[in-house]
Design an enzyme around this catalytic site. Structure first.
Site, PDB file in Angstrom:
ATOM      1  N   ASN A  10       0.867  -1.179   0.000  1.00 48.72           N
ATOM      2  CA  ASN A  10       0.000   0.000   0.000  1.00 48.72           C
ATOM      3  C   ASN A  10       0.904   1.229   0.000  1.00 48.72           C
ATOM      4  O   ASN A  10       1.508   1.564   1.010  1.00 48.72           O
ATOM      5  CB  ASN A  10      -0.890  -0.030   1.262  1.00 48.72           C
ATOM      6  CG  ASN A  10      -1.739   1.210   1.389  1.00 48.72           C
ATOM      7  OD1 ASN A  10      -1.797   2.042   0.479  1.00 48.72           O
ATOM      8  ND2 ASN A  10      -2.410   1.342   2.529  1.00 48.72           N
ATOM      9  N   LYS A  12       0.174   4.277  -0.206  1.00 44.61           N
ATOM     10  CA  LYS A  12      -0.403   5.470   0.449  1.00 44.61           C
ATOM     11  C   LYS A  12      -0.137   6.716  -0.409  1.00 44.61           C
ATOM     12  O   LYS A  12      -0.092   6.609  -1.634  1.00 44.61           O
ATOM     13  CB  LYS A  12       0.140   5.597   1.878  1.00 44.61           C
ATOM     14  CG  LYS A  12      -0.060   4.298   2.676  1.00 44.61           C
ATOM     15  CD  LYS A  12       0.200   4.427   4.152  1.00 44.61           C
ATOM     16  CE  LYS A  12      -0.010   3.081   4.828  1.00 44.61           C
ATOM     17  NZ  LYS A  12       0.191   3.131   6.278  1.00 44.61           N
ATOM     18  N   HIS A  94      -9.347   1.293   5.348  1.00 42.20           N
ATOM     19  CA  HIS A  94      -8.034   1.495   5.977  1.00 42.20           C
ATOM     20  C   HIS A  94      -8.188   2.459   7.156  1.00 42.20           C
ATOM     21  O   HIS A  94      -8.962   3.422   7.085  1.00 42.20           O
ATOM     22  CB  HIS A  94      -7.031   2.043   4.960  1.00 42.20           C
ATOM     23  CG  HIS A  94      -5.628   1.953   5.455  1.00 42.20           C
ATOM     24  ND1 HIS A  94      -5.110   2.861   6.361  1.00 42.20           N
ATOM     25  CD2 HIS A  94      -4.644   1.057   5.225  1.00 42.20           C
ATOM     26  CE1 HIS A  94      -3.864   2.514   6.652  1.00 42.20           C
ATOM     27  NE2 HIS A  94      -3.558   1.429   5.973  1.00 42.20           N
ATOM     28  N   GLU A  96      -6.469   4.803   8.153  1.00 43.80           N
ATOM     29  CA  GLU A  96      -6.229   6.220   7.837  1.00 43.80           C
ATOM     30  C   GLU A  96      -7.464   6.855   7.199  1.00 43.80           C
ATOM     31  O   GLU A  96      -7.727   8.039   7.395  1.00 43.80           O
ATOM     32  CB  GLU A  96      -4.993   6.335   6.931  1.00 43.80           C
ATOM     33  CG  GLU A  96      -3.720   6.062   7.727  1.00 43.80           C
ATOM     34  CD  GLU A  96      -2.597   5.402   6.945  1.00 43.80           C
ATOM     35  OE1 GLU A  96      -2.651   5.392   5.700  1.00 43.80           O
ATOM     36  OE2 GLU A  96      -1.669   4.874   7.587  1.00 43.80           O
ATOM     37  N   GLU A 166      -4.985  -4.685  10.852  1.00 45.42           N
ATOM     38  CA  GLU A 166      -3.898  -3.716  11.034  1.00 45.42           C
ATOM     39  C   GLU A 166      -4.122  -2.941  12.327  1.00 45.42           C
ATOM     40  O   GLU A 166      -4.873  -1.947  12.338  1.00 45.42           O
ATOM     41  CB  GLU A 166      -3.873  -2.730   9.860  1.00 45.42           C
ATOM     42  CG  GLU A 166      -3.690  -3.379   8.512  1.00 45.42           C
ATOM     43  CD  GLU A 166      -3.178  -2.379   7.474  1.00 45.42           C
ATOM     44  OE1 GLU A 166      -2.090  -2.615   6.932  1.00 45.42           O
ATOM     45  OE2 GLU A 166      -3.838  -1.358   7.222  1.00 45.42           O
ATOM     46  N   GLY A 172       3.122   2.231  10.762  1.00 44.05           N
ATOM     47  CA  GLY A 172       4.087   3.312  10.565  1.00 44.05           C
ATOM     48  C   GLY A 172       4.878   3.662  11.815  1.00 44.05           C
ATOM     49  O   GLY A 172       5.563   4.684  11.859  1.00 44.05           O
ATOM     50  N   SER A 212       3.939  -2.236  10.318  1.00 47.32           N
ATOM     51  CA  SER A 212       5.397  -2.327  10.483  1.00 47.32           C
ATOM     52  C   SER A 212       5.963  -3.701  10.108  1.00 47.32           C
ATOM     53  O   SER A 212       6.876  -4.192  10.779  1.00 47.32           O
ATOM     54  CB  SER A 212       5.809  -1.933  11.904  1.00 47.32           C
ATOM     55  OG  SER A 212       5.423  -0.594  12.162  1.00 47.32           O
TER      56      SER A 212
HETATM   57  P1  13P Z   1       3.399   0.267   7.639  1.00 49.09           P
HETATM   58  O1  13P Z   1       3.874  -1.020   7.027  1.00 49.09           O
HETATM   59  O2  13P Z   1       4.119   1.468   7.134  1.00 49.09           O
HETATM   60  O3  13P Z   1       3.313   0.174   9.114  1.00 49.09           O
HETATM   61  O4  13P Z   1       1.869   0.472   7.116  1.00 49.09           O
HETATM   62  C1  13P Z   1       0.974  -0.559   7.239  1.00 49.09           C
HETATM   63  C2  13P Z   1      -0.272  -0.181   6.520  1.00 49.09           C
HETATM   64  O5  13P Z   1      -0.996   0.695   6.933  1.00 49.09           O
HETATM   65  C3  13P Z   1      -0.570  -0.884   5.263  1.00 49.09           C
HETATM   66  O6  13P Z   1      -1.855  -0.570   4.817  1.00 49.09           O
END
Ligand code: 13P
Length: 251
Positions: A10, A12, A94, A96, A166, A172, A212
């Site tokens: 992803n 982003k 997601h 976010e 997640e 992150g 992560s």
């Molecule tokens: P990270 O791997 O950067 O922690 O992000 C995970 C994520 O949100 C994938 O959709």
């Protein structure tokens, strides 16, 4: 039952057009018969990604979609726009999107319906905040996210869904969930599908972990019984990390 693993990147809100092209050209060299590889570039790079990846076996997926078919929704992207450039899967829910764009369960269930009605596959994300875990509410919360987002689908429709667990506090942050926390939540999610749709579906449905995932922890996480691969953020933005994670899923 053996489920084929998925490693999905992803991206982003990262990567310009040229940066995307460079990474995709590298990714094309990854070969794996044992892993379904997917990448989710930004909307502006989807079309190019589809044409560059061609028959490489790497699927291009979208990070989001609007819940209405078309019309006066300035700035939004419809399902038909995605399918018209060859994108047939989308990430929905997601954390976010939930957190920064106020996507609630009502909106998300409309999005899942829009995708399914148009034969578009879904990676549906669920996850708890740290405060919710600390209160001991995490199982109940994940259950509610799954019921409201997915359980309106019938047994045929649910076959087009992949779930991604997640935990928000692991995204992150470099702070991966403990293996036992990952396994127990994946097992719990699989049981929810068993209770709703029966054992065939619960054994087939793929449940990814995200938060992560890095080359150094991927193999361990992917070896957990109910983990069927990963949704990768930061580490999907460069070839060597992403490739190493795909290879970890190969094992
Ligand atoms: P990270 O791997 O950067 O922690 O992000 C995970 C994520 O949100 C994938 O959709």
């Amino acid at each position: 039952m053996k489920r084929k693993k998925i490693v999905a990147g992803n991206w982003k809100m990262n990567m310009t057009h040229d940066e995307s092209i460079n990474l995709i050209k590298e990714l094309k060299e990854i070969s794996s018969n044992y892993v379904d590889i997917k990448i989710a570039p930004s909307f502006t790079n989807l079309n190019k990604a589809v044409s560059l990846l061609g028959s490489s076996g790497i699927e291009v997926i979208a990070q989001n979609v609007h819940f209405e078919e078309r019309g006066a929704f300035t700035g939004e992207i419809s399902i038909e726009m995605l399918t018209s450039v060859g994108v047939n899967s989308v990430i929905i829910g997601h954390s976010e999107r939930r957190k920064y764009f106020n996507e609630n369960e009502f909106i998300l269930s409309k999005k899942t319906k829009m995708a399914i009605d148009n034969s578009v596959n879904i990676i549906f994300c669920v996850g708890e905040e740290l405060s919710e875990r600390e209160k001991g509410d995490h199982f109940e919360l994940i259950k509610n996210q799954i019921i409201s987002g997915l359980f309106g689908l019938d047994i045929e429709q649910i076959k087009n869904v992949v779930v991604a667990y997640e935990p928000v506090w692991a995204i992150g942050t470099g702070k991966t969930a403990e293996n036992y926390q990952i396994q127990e939540m994946h097992e719990y999610i699989r049981k929810l599908f068993n209770d709703k749709y029966g054992s065939d579906i619960s054994q087939q449905i793929r449940i990814l972990y995200g938060g992560s995932v890095k080359p150094k922890n991927a193999e361990e996480i992917f070896s957990l019984k109910d983990v069927d691969g990963g949704l990768i953020g930061g580490a999907s933005l460069n070839f060597s990390d992403f490739n190493a994670i795909v290879q970890a899923a190969n094992g």
